[in-house]
Design an enzyme around this catalytic site. Structure first.
Site, PDB file in Angstrom:
ATOM      1  N   LYS A  13      -1.273   1.919  -1.788  1.00 55.66           N
ATOM      2  CA  LYS A  13      -1.528   3.328  -1.485  1.00 55.66           C
ATOM      3  C   LYS A  13      -0.564   4.006  -2.776  1.00 55.66           C
ATOM      4  O   LYS A  13      -1.130   5.035  -3.456  1.00 55.66           O
ATOM      5  CB  LYS A  13      -0.630   3.943  -0.349  1.00 55.66           C
ATOM      6  N   ARG A  88       2.176  10.041   8.739  1.00 57.00           N
ATOM      7  CA  ARG A  88       2.019   8.655   9.293  1.00 57.00           C
ATOM      8  C   ARG A  88       2.253   8.952  10.704  1.00 57.00           C
ATOM      9  O   ARG A  88       2.627   7.770  11.457  1.00 57.00           O
ATOM     10  CB  ARG A  88       3.529   8.160   8.702  1.00 57.00           C
ATOM     11  N   ARG A 127       7.135  -8.056  -3.871  1.00 56.67           N
ATOM     12  CA  ARG A 127       6.748  -7.088  -4.528  1.00 56.67           C
ATOM     13  C   ARG A 127       8.275  -6.716  -5.489  1.00 56.67           C
ATOM     14  O   ARG A 127       9.301  -6.745  -4.870  1.00 56.67           O
ATOM     15  CB  ARG A 127       6.788  -5.733  -3.775  1.00 56.67           C
ATOM     16  N   ARG A 159      12.725  -3.324  -3.460  1.00 54.29           N
ATOM     17  CA  ARG A 159      13.326  -2.273  -2.587  1.00 54.29           C
ATOM     18  C   ARG A 159      13.955  -2.739  -1.370  1.00 54.29           C
ATOM     19  O   ARG A 159      13.641  -3.923  -0.978  1.00 54.29           O
ATOM     20  CB  ARG A 159      11.758  -1.479  -2.049  1.00 54.29           C
ATOM     21  N   ARG A 170       8.154  -2.762   9.671  1.00 53.06           N
ATOM     22  CA  ARG A 170       7.580  -1.769   9.116  1.00 53.06           C
ATOM     23  C   ARG A 170       5.647  -1.682   9.499  1.00 53.06           C
ATOM     24  O   ARG A 170       4.765  -0.826   9.670  1.00 53.06           O
ATOM     25  CB  ARG A 170       7.338  -1.603   7.591  1.00 53.06           C
TER      26      ARG A 170
HETATM   27  P1  AMP Z   1       6.649   4.243   1.584  1.00 54.26           P
HETATM   28  O1  AMP Z   1       7.180   4.044   0.233  1.00 54.26           O
HETATM   29  O2  AMP Z   1       5.604   5.274   1.669  1.00 54.26           O
HETATM   30  O3  AMP Z   1       6.560   2.776   1.735  1.00 54.26           O
HETATM   31  O4  AMP Z   1       8.140   4.726   2.470  1.00 54.26           O
HETATM   32  C1  AMP Z   1       9.002   3.953   2.562  1.00 54.26           C
HETATM   33  C2  AMP Z   1       9.771   4.272   3.865  1.00 54.26           C
HETATM   34  O5  AMP Z   1      10.037   5.745   3.799  1.00 54.26           O
HETATM   35  C3  AMP Z   1       9.011   4.407   5.147  1.00 54.26           C
HETATM   36  O6  AMP Z   1       8.874   2.875   5.562  1.00 54.26           O
HETATM   37  C4  AMP Z   1       9.612   5.224   6.126  1.00 54.26           C
HETATM   38  O7  AMP Z   1      10.984   4.839   6.646  1.00 54.26           O
HETATM   39  C5  AMP Z   1       9.955   6.398   5.143  1.00 54.26           C
HETATM   40  N1  AMP Z   1       8.704   7.442   5.115  1.00 54.26           N
HETATM   41  C6  AMP Z   1       7.909   7.624   4.196  1.00 54.26           C
HETATM   42  N2  AMP Z   1       6.893   8.372   4.541  1.00 54.26           N
HETATM   43  C7  AMP Z   1       7.174   9.186   5.780  1.00 54.26           C
HETATM   44  C8  AMP Z   1       6.629   9.760   6.555  1.00 54.26           C
HETATM   45  N3  AMP Z   1       5.329  10.254   6.310  1.00 54.26           N
HETATM   46  N4  AMP Z   1       6.835   9.768   7.885  1.00 54.26           N
HETATM   47  C9  AMP Z   1       7.992   9.011   8.356  1.00 54.26           C
HETATM   48  N5  AMP Z   1       8.775   8.310   7.585  1.00 54.26           N
HETATM   49  C10 AMP Z   1       8.257   8.234   6.192  1.00 54.26           C
END
Ligand code: AMP
Length: 221
Positions: A13, A88, A127, A159, A170
């Protein structure tokens, strides 16, 4: 254009949103990046978000929705944006529709990057990230120099939520809370599925082709 990038964790993404945002000249908005910025800068939002992110859980809707609203109300979003990692939950999806409806806008396309569960875990466990946003994989997409970003020479890092244990949580969270959103956008007739297993450049080609197809039909671009 308003584009939503959907898919499981590590489906690509972030990478594909960056490509689309650059191509269309619109902002790339990643709620994950906003949370990570807040964590790195020790803000109260960061402290709250960290409790959930480190465990592979979703940050509560109320906080996430407010952050998103503040961001898309900014001036640079007036001609559109690419959303990466939002919505999400069904609640976030509904509130986004409402926010957009209130200012006479709507989502143009939702792009769903399809990858298998095995691929998600494999990608997450290998990653490596750069602070410029570029993502690598130690086996399938390594940087030219070990641990150094090809684009900006920054030092690569892992990360905190990219461990095998957190990856499984996740994935589970994604299936329970986020996957149902795909059905909503499919029903609305704005969803496009893209095979996310192909090499990054090929996936970008497929994504840009679909956007071009949509734009030509609408006369948007
Ligand atoms: P990402 O970088 O998009 O994989 O997001 C990393 C983490 O941030 C996710 O595993 C969630 O814990 C939190 N997060 C990011 N976007 C959202 C969202 N729209 N709603 C809730 N938690 C989020």
């Amino acid at each position: 254009m308003i584009i939503i990038m959907l898919g499981a964790p590590a489906s690509g993404k972030g990478t594909q949103s960056a490509v689309v945002a650059q191509k269309l000249g619109i902002p790339h908005i990643s709620t994950g990046d906003i949370f990570r910025w807040n964590i790195a800068n020790n803000t109260p939002i960061g402290a709250e978000a960290k409790k959930y992110i480190d465990k592979g859980l979703l940050v509560p809707d109320e906080l996430t929705i407010n952050i998103l609203r503040d961001r898309i109300e900014m001036e640079d979003c007036k001609d559109g944006f690419v959303l990466d990692g939002y919505p999400r939950t069904i609640n976030q999806q509904e509130s986004l529709d409402k926010m957009l409806e209130d200012c006479g806008k709507s989502i143009d396309m939702a792009i769903n990057l399809v990858v298998t569960d095995e691929e998600v875990v494999r990608r997450i466990s290998g990653r490596r990230m750069c602070k410029c946003g570029k993502a690598y994989h130690i086996v399938t997409y390594p940087s030219k120099k070990p641990d150094i970003c090809d684009l900006c020479n920054g030092e690569l890092y892992t990360r905190k939520d990219d461990t095998v244990e957190v990856a499984n949580t996740r994935l589970d969270t994604y299936k329970k809370q986020s996957e149902p959103i795909i059905g909503v956008y499919r029903e609305k007739g704005i969803l496009v599925d893209i095979d996310g297993h192909k090499p990054q450049d090929k996936v970008s080609e497929d994504v840009l082709y679909e956007i071009h197809k949509y734009s030509s039909k609408q006369g948007v671009v």
